[in-house]
Structures are given as C-alpha cells and as structure tokens.
Design a protein around this motif. Structure first.
Motif, PDB file in Angstrom:
ATOM      1  N   TYR A   1      -7.207  -0.105  -9.016  1.00  0.00           N
ATOM      2  CA  TYR A   1      -6.441  -0.457  -7.823  1.00  0.00           C
ATOM      3  C   TYR A   1      -7.378  -0.566  -6.633  1.00  0.00           C
ATOM      4  O   TYR A   1      -8.507  -0.085  -6.660  1.00  0.00           O
ATOM      5  CB  TYR A   1      -5.338   0.576  -7.532  1.00  0.00           C
ATOM      6  CG  TYR A   1      -5.860   1.932  -7.152  1.00  0.00           C
ATOM      7  CD1 TYR A   1      -6.117   2.257  -5.819  1.00  0.00           C
ATOM      8  CD2 TYR A   1      -6.098   2.902  -8.114  1.00  0.00           C
ATOM      9  CE1 TYR A   1      -6.603   3.507  -5.468  1.00  0.00           C
ATOM     10  CE2 TYR A   1      -6.578   4.155  -7.771  1.00  0.00           C
ATOM     11  CZ  TYR A   1      -6.835   4.452  -6.442  1.00  0.00           C
ATOM     12  OH  TYR A   1      -7.323   5.674  -6.090  1.00  0.00           O
TER      13      TYR A   1
ATOM     14  N   THR B   1      -1.168  -3.589  -6.571  1.00  0.00           N
ATOM     15  CA  THR B   1      -2.234  -3.796  -5.590  1.00  0.00           C
ATOM     16  C   THR B   1      -3.312  -4.680  -6.216  1.00  0.00           C
ATOM     17  O   THR B   1      -3.465  -4.720  -7.435  1.00  0.00           O
ATOM     18  CB  THR B   1      -2.880  -2.460  -5.146  1.00  0.00           C
ATOM     19  OG1 THR B   1      -3.520  -1.855  -6.263  1.00  0.00           O
ATOM     20  CG2 THR B   1      -1.868  -1.527  -4.526  1.00  0.00           C
TER      21      THR B   1
ATOM     22  N   LEU C   1      -6.993  -0.370  -2.249  1.00  0.00           N
ATOM     23  CA  LEU C   1      -6.227  -0.209  -1.020  1.00  0.00           C
ATOM     24  C   LEU C   1      -7.133  -0.567   0.157  1.00  0.00           C
ATOM     25  O   LEU C   1      -8.263  -1.002  -0.044  1.00  0.00           O
ATOM     26  CB  LEU C   1      -5.722   1.235  -0.903  1.00  0.00           C
ATOM     27  CG  LEU C   1      -4.841   1.706  -2.069  1.00  0.00           C
ATOM     28  CD1 LEU C   1      -4.569   3.199  -1.973  1.00  0.00           C
ATOM     29  CD2 LEU C   1      -3.542   0.921  -2.100  1.00  0.00           C
TER      30      LEU C   1
END
Length: 192
Positions: free
Chosen positions: A115, A100, A117
């Motif tokens: 990361y 990601t 999202l």
C-alpha cells in the motif's frame, strides 16, 4: 544513519496493525531532505534506484554471492515465496488500504508493494529464510523540513531463518546498509 527502534515504534504507522507480529530489524534515517509533498519522489526513487549495480565492489560481490548461494540452497524458489510458503499481507489489509495505490509502475522485484499513503509505503517479500517488509515513511526532520525513514520488519522462518538473519547481520551493518544509505542520498541529490 541508524535510528533507535522508537523512531518507528512510537509513530502511528498503519504497518503496525498489519505486521504487528513481525520483528523490527532496522530503522534508518535517509539522506533525503525535502518538503511535505516530496514523498512520491522518494517512493519512485526506491523503485527505480540503481542498487546493487551502482554500489561499490564489496556490495556487488556480496549481493552476487547471496544470489548464487540462494540458487544453490533453493532459498528463493517460487515455492518458498509469497502466497506459497506464506500468505501475502495484502489479505490482512483493512478495506481502506486495499484500494490505495501500491506505488509507481516500475518493477519492485524482489518486493511486492502492499500500500501507499501520503507519508507511508510498504512492500513485502518472502523466501525460505523469512517474510520481510520494507516500510518507507516521510517524517518531519525537526528543522522545518522532511526526510525519508526506512524500517525493515521480518518474520524469520524457523530456526534456519533466525540463524541466517543473525549470520548476515554484520554484513548488513558494515557493508550493505552504509553503501545503500550513501546511494540513496546521492541519487536524491542528483534527481534534485
């Protein structure tokens, strides 16, 4: 505004499976009202914000004192950071999170992005006192909109780390966090 721990713990954030052995130190609602697609704007704001330079004098003074003491006591030496004293949490990321994006191109120092999202971002840092994670999320506000939420997770480094975290707690709650929350809301309104 400070939130109950359940505002973080009852949600199925991916950070739970990665930093499940960390203590949840703080959870804050951010004054960042927006729509479902505004999370990227919040992550970018965090990486390019003006903290602590744009903060009130007491915050800047505490921040300068912390870095001065950190230098004198060796709290922030490279040998006490990520991948030296403690391994990065990147090694615990499940395969689907390893690829990601980690955030915008801006410098996140002293944090290292883990990361990102659609509604969740995590970055970590470590020093002689602790290994910490800043978790930023985008949550529904209960009124048809969305807002940011910040959680701080820590793993103190032994007795020294626990004492240090206890010592700085009043400063965080009385001086640092209130100024930070006002600054986040002000920058959000300004960037519109």
């Amino acid at each position: 505004m400070k939130l109950a721990e359940t505002a973080h713990t009852t949600r199925s954030w991916r950070i739970h499976e990665i930093a499940g052995d960390f203590d949840l130190e703080d959870v804050w609602a951010l004054g960042t009202p927006g729509g479902p697609d505004d999370f990227g704007k919040l992550v970018k704001q965090f990486s390019s914000g003006n903290f602590p330079d744009g903060s009130p004098l007491p915050v800047r003074a505490l921040w300068a004192l912390r870095w001065k003491l950190g230098g004198l006591l060796g709290l922030d030496k490279r040998s006490s950071g990520l991948d030296t004293r403690v391994g990065s949490l990147r090694g615990k990321l499940p395969p689907e999170l390893r690829d990601t994006p980690t955030g915008p191109d801006e410098d996140w120092l002293p944090f290292t992005p883990l990361y990102r999202l659609e509604d969740e971002f995590a970055a970590e840092m470590a020093n002689r006192t602790m290994h910490g994670v800043m978790h930023i999320a985008w949550v529904e506000d209960g009124q048809g909109g969305y807002r940011g939420q910040m959680a701080v997770l820590v793993k103190p480094n032994g007795l020294f780390g626990r004492v240090y975290m206890g010592f700085i707690k009043p400063f965080r709650y009385l001086i640092i966090y209130p100024a930070l929350m006002r600054m986040i809301a002000r920058e959000w309104r300004t960037r519109g």
